[in-house]
Design an enzyme around this catalytic site. Structure first.
Site, PDB file in Angstrom:
ATOM      1  N   HIS A 140      10.732  -1.041   1.192  1.00 51.56           N
ATOM      2  CA  HIS A 140       9.663   0.311   1.422  1.00 51.56           C
ATOM      3  C   HIS A 140      10.667   1.488   1.983  1.00 51.56           C
ATOM      4  O   HIS A 140      10.414   2.057   2.755  1.00 51.56           O
ATOM      5  CB  HIS A 140       8.706   0.040   2.142  1.00 51.56           C
ATOM      6  N   ARG A 155      10.829   1.485   5.659  1.00 48.79           N
ATOM      7  CA  ARG A 155       9.848   2.280   6.434  1.00 48.79           C
ATOM      8  C   ARG A 155       8.725   1.088   6.958  1.00 48.79           C
ATOM      9  O   ARG A 155       7.758   1.612   7.677  1.00 48.79           O
ATOM     10  CB  ARG A 155       9.167   3.191   5.689  1.00 48.79           C
ATOM     11  N   TYR A 205      -1.924   1.051  -3.807  1.00 48.41           N
ATOM     12  CA  TYR A 205      -2.019   0.233  -2.633  1.00 48.41           C
ATOM     13  C   TYR A 205      -3.036  -0.743  -2.534  1.00 48.41           C
ATOM     14  O   TYR A 205      -4.144  -0.574  -3.203  1.00 48.41           O
ATOM     15  CB  TYR A 205      -2.131   1.180  -1.260  1.00 48.41           C
ATOM     16  N   SER A 242       2.118   8.650  -6.696  1.00 43.82           N
ATOM     17  CA  SER A 242       1.720   7.698  -5.491  1.00 43.82           C
ATOM     18  C   SER A 242       0.133   7.776  -5.141  1.00 43.82           C
ATOM     19  O   SER A 242      -0.321   8.805  -5.640  1.00 43.82           O
ATOM     20  CB  SER A 242       2.291   8.363  -4.252  1.00 43.82           C
ATOM     21  N   THR A 281       1.848  -1.580  -5.099  1.00 41.62           N
ATOM     22  CA  THR A 281       2.518  -2.014  -3.726  1.00 41.62           C
ATOM     23  C   THR A 281       2.057  -2.925  -2.926  1.00 41.62           C
ATOM     24  O   THR A 281       0.835  -2.837  -2.278  1.00 41.62           O
ATOM     25  CB  THR A 281       2.695  -0.617  -2.831  1.00 41.62           C
TER      26      THR A 281
END
EC number: 1.1.-.-
Length: 380
Positions: A275, A278, A129, A106, A155
């Site tokens: 997600h 979330r 991101y 991540s 993402t």
């Protein structure tokens, strides 16, 4: 606690973790309707049992983006994984590599790219991101490329942070959050010693490397939260597509029209995902969104799916609904929190066994044999 099924790890994680961490990974947005539907809708998918099919040569092996996988499962990106176990990203990556499947780091990992990549003998995947700070994005991409990363997971379903009310109640955020977290750590001495003390530094490794100074949980909530970019559009992704020469996967698609846009954009794959429930409560579960997306773009792009997958049976269901592979998030985070690398390794073996039982009883010798014909029509 006896672990006999992949789903047992949730309770084990809850017993081990301070509440602010357990509820952070366990919770969802708003009233958590989509969070619950992810698992409930997937559990409601009826498989078609077949008999006397000679299933002696069954194989879970598959290939994604030119990479051989022991089974169609990837450990997906989970933020703050290093808070669930000591240097948790490294432990999870080792378990994945041992099994012969990819691990995805991540953006907001505790362990930086440069710590995780050398710890395993296969290229990891990296998740990024869309952030206002394009300098950070370019820096992260350059560092990932230098570390041997081939596959990028981009993402796109987080232009703004989701409203996760459970975090305020648990101590992850809200009034006196730091004090509440400290008190919780005191009442969980095993975690406090193993992770709280021996697992330092507790910063956002990839962000700290860019900013040149240590970061903290407050930075995760503050700096990162203010850096999500609601102005993002497809044209903003052009420079990333030009920069990144390897496979690029767009994560966070729930609508067939967006899936078609991803094909036109030139993405190599998409992740059908909400997600993990979330972000926006009330959207479709992945199990209900996937079939229409598969009908629209199957064969034009590699289809992955996440959200709600807890077992090998769930993996088989998602593939029957149209996915080429799945990403695990909460499932492996629970196992990591409960028992570290050994827990994740055991989880993956349980999923392997569960898949083999399911495939044997639906008459699918290979992953390619799992299809819509493996489902009871009318009960999808």
């Amino acid at each position: 606690m006896i672990i006999s099924a992949s789903t047992d790890y949730r309770a084990a994680a809850q017993a081990k973790l301070p509440p602010f961490l357990f509820h952070y990974i366990d919770g969802g947005a708003y009233a958590e309707h989509t969070l619950r539907r992810n698992t409930e809708d997937l559990a409601g998918i009826a498989l078609r049992q077949r008999i006397l099919r000679n299933m002696s040569d069954l194989s879970l092996e598959t290939s994604l983006f030119g990479e051989k996988l022991a089974m169609p499962v990837i450990l997906g990106p989970v933020g703050l994984t290093g808070m669930y176990a000591r240097r948790g990203e490294v432990q999870a990556a080792k378990a994945a590599a041992q099994k012969g499947i990819p691990f995805t780091l991540s953006t907001v990992s505790v362990c930086p790219i440069e710590e995780v990549a050398p710890a395993i003998d296969r290229p990891m995947w990296f998740q990024l991101y869309v952030l206002k700070d394009r300098g950070f994005m370019r820096n992260a991409l350059e560092r990932a490329k230098a570390a041997g990363v081939k596959t990028l997971v981009f993402t796109v379903d987080m232009p703004v942070p989701g409203a996760r009310y459970r975090d305020a109640h648990s101590g992850m955020s809200g009034p006196n959050a730091a004090v509440r977290r400290m008190l919780q750590a005191v009442t969980h001495p095993q975690w406090a010693w193993d992770v709280g003390l021996c697992g330092k530094p507790h910063d956002l490794g990839n962000v700290s490397a860019y900013r040149g100074k240590p970061t903290s949980l407050e930075d995760y909530i503050g700096w990162l939260g203010t850096n999500f970019d609601p102005s993002i559009s497809w044209k903003d992704l052009d420079w990333i597509r030009e920069f990144w020469q390897g496979p690029m996967i767009i994560k966070g698609i729930l609508d067939p029209e967006d899936a078609k846009d991803a094909v036109r954009f030139g993405a190599d794959g998409i992740v059908v995902s909400n997600h993990g429930g979330r972000q926006l409560d009330g959207v479709l579960s992945t199990a209900h969104a996937l079939p229409a997306i598969a009908e629209a773009v199957k064969g034009d792009i590699t289809l992955l799916a996440d959200s709600g997958i807890r077992s090998g049976l769930d993996v088989v269901r998602m593939i029957a609904l149209g996915a080429d592979g799945v990403l695990l998030g909460r499932a492996f985070a629970y196992a990591l929190a409960a028992a570290g690398q050994a827990g994740v390794a055991n989880l993956l073996e349980l999923i392997d066994k569960e898949m083999r039982v399911a495939m044997t009883l639906i008459g699918a010798k290979t992953i390619a044999d799992i299809s819509a014909d493996s489902l009871v029509q009318g009960l999808r």
